[in-house]
Motif scaffolding. Sequence first.
Motif, PDB file in Angstrom:
ATOM      1  N   ARG A  10       0.851  -1.196   0.000  1.00  0.00           N
ATOM      2  CA  ARG A  10       0.000   0.000   0.000  1.00  0.00           C
ATOM      3  C   ARG A  10       0.882   1.239   0.000  1.00  0.00           C
ATOM      4  NH1 ARG A  10      -3.352  -0.207   5.160  1.00  0.00           N
ATOM      5  NH2 ARG A  10      -3.677   1.904   4.468  1.00  0.00           N
ATOM      6  N   ARG A  11       0.392   2.267  -0.674  1.00  0.00           N
ATOM      7  CA  ARG A  11       1.059   3.570  -0.677  1.00  0.00           C
ATOM      8  C   ARG A  11       0.137   4.593  -0.036  1.00  0.00           C
ATOM      9  NH1 ARG A  11       3.510   4.455  -6.734  1.00  0.00           N
ATOM     10  NH2 ARG A  11       4.715   2.524  -6.782  1.00  0.00           N
ATOM     11  N   SER A  12       0.737   5.612   0.504  1.00  0.00           N
ATOM     12  CA  SER A  12      -0.044   6.708   1.064  1.00  0.00           C
ATOM     13  C   SER A  12      -0.809   7.413  -0.047  1.00  0.00           C
ATOM     14  CB  SER A  12       0.889   7.717   1.738  1.00  0.00           C
ATOM     15  OG  SER A  12       0.196   8.899   2.049  1.00  0.00           O
ATOM     16  N   SER A  13      -1.987   7.902   0.290  1.00  0.00           N
ATOM     17  CA  SER A  13      -2.752   8.696  -0.676  1.00  0.00           C
ATOM     18  C   SER A  13      -2.052  10.017  -0.964  1.00  0.00           C
ATOM     19  CB  SER A  13      -4.159   8.953  -0.151  1.00  0.00           C
ATOM     20  OG  SER A  13      -4.096   9.657   1.074  1.00  0.00           O
ATOM     21  N   ARG A  14      -1.094  10.385  -0.153  1.00  0.00           N
ATOM     22  CA  ARG A  14      -0.313  11.615  -0.355  1.00  0.00           C
ATOM     23  C   ARG A  14       0.901  11.406  -1.251  1.00  0.00           C
ATOM     24  NH1 ARG A  14      -0.470  14.316   5.655  1.00  0.00           N
ATOM     25  NH2 ARG A  14      -2.730  14.340   5.783  1.00  0.00           N
ATOM     26  N   CYS A  15       1.120  10.200  -1.680  1.00  0.00           N
ATOM     27  CA  CYS A  15       2.250   9.889  -2.547  1.00  0.00           C
ATOM     28  C   CYS A  15       2.076  10.582  -3.890  1.00  0.00           C
ATOM     29  CB  CYS A  15       2.331   8.382  -2.742  1.00  0.00           C
ATOM     30  SG  CYS A  15       3.584   7.882  -3.913  1.00  0.00           S
ATOM     31  N   SER A  16       3.149  11.181  -4.376  1.00  0.00           N
ATOM     32  CA  SER A  16       3.092  11.795  -5.705  1.00  0.00           C
ATOM     33  C   SER A  16       4.441  11.644  -6.383  1.00  0.00           C
ATOM     34  CB  SER A  16       2.715  13.276  -5.599  1.00  0.00           C
ATOM     35  OG  SER A  16       3.727  13.981  -4.926  1.00  0.00           O
ATOM     36  N   GLY A  17       4.430  11.555  -7.669  1.00  0.00           N
ATOM     37  CA  GLY A  17       5.671  11.471  -8.428  1.00  0.00           C
ATOM     38  C   GLY A  17       6.359  10.128  -8.390  1.00  0.00           C
ATOM     39  N   THR A  19       7.758   8.531  -5.984  1.00  0.00           N
ATOM     40  CA  THR A  19       8.812   8.359  -4.984  1.00  0.00           C
ATOM     41  C   THR A  19       8.165   8.169  -3.627  1.00  0.00           C
ATOM     42  OG1 THR A  19       8.983  10.750  -4.754  1.00  0.00           O
ATOM     43  CG2 THR A  19      10.528   9.697  -6.260  1.00  0.00           C
ATOM     44  N   CYS A  20       7.757   6.945  -3.387  1.00  0.00           N
ATOM     45  CA  CYS A  20       6.948   6.656  -2.209  1.00  0.00           C
ATOM     46  C   CYS A  20       7.532   5.503  -1.409  1.00  0.00           C
ATOM     47  CB  CYS A  20       5.540   6.268  -2.632  1.00  0.00           C
ATOM     48  SG  CYS A  20       4.785   7.471  -3.713  1.00  0.00           S
ATOM     49  N   ILE A  21       7.111   5.442  -0.182  1.00  0.00           N
ATOM     50  CA  ILE A  21       7.379   4.285   0.656  1.00  0.00           C
ATOM     51  C   ILE A  21       6.116   3.434   0.636  1.00  0.00           C
ATOM     52  CG2 ILE A  21       7.840   3.526   3.019  1.00  0.00           C
ATOM     53  CD1 ILE A  21      10.214   4.883   1.663  1.00  0.00           C
ATOM     54  N   GLU A  22       6.285   2.135   0.494  1.00  0.00           N
ATOM     55  CA  GLU A  22       5.155   1.211   0.487  1.00  0.00           C
ATOM     56  C   GLU A  22       5.221   0.349   1.747  1.00  0.00           C
ATOM     57  OE1 GLU A  22       4.479   0.575  -4.241  1.00  0.00           O
ATOM     58  OE2 GLU A  22       5.994  -0.685  -3.292  1.00  0.00           O
TER      59      GLU A  22
END
Length: 64
Positions: A10-17, A19-22
């Motif tokens: 799962r990724r945060s709904s705030r993830c953009s571009g 470059t996220c932490i899952e």
Amino acid sequence: MNETESPKWRRSSRCSGGTCIEVAKVGGTYLIRDSKNPQLPAHSFTEDEWVAFVAGVKGDEFVF
């Protein structure tokens, strides 16, 4: 961790571009990985470690 259970990342709904932490939970273990490099091994944490981390985030312990 149950080796036969596949993580549901799962990724945060705030993830953009991209470059996220899952985060995934398998059994009582929490897994964290970098979405840019999902082939690398995930970091794993116990439930107690995860709860402490989330409390730290909510308490602004990681603000610089």
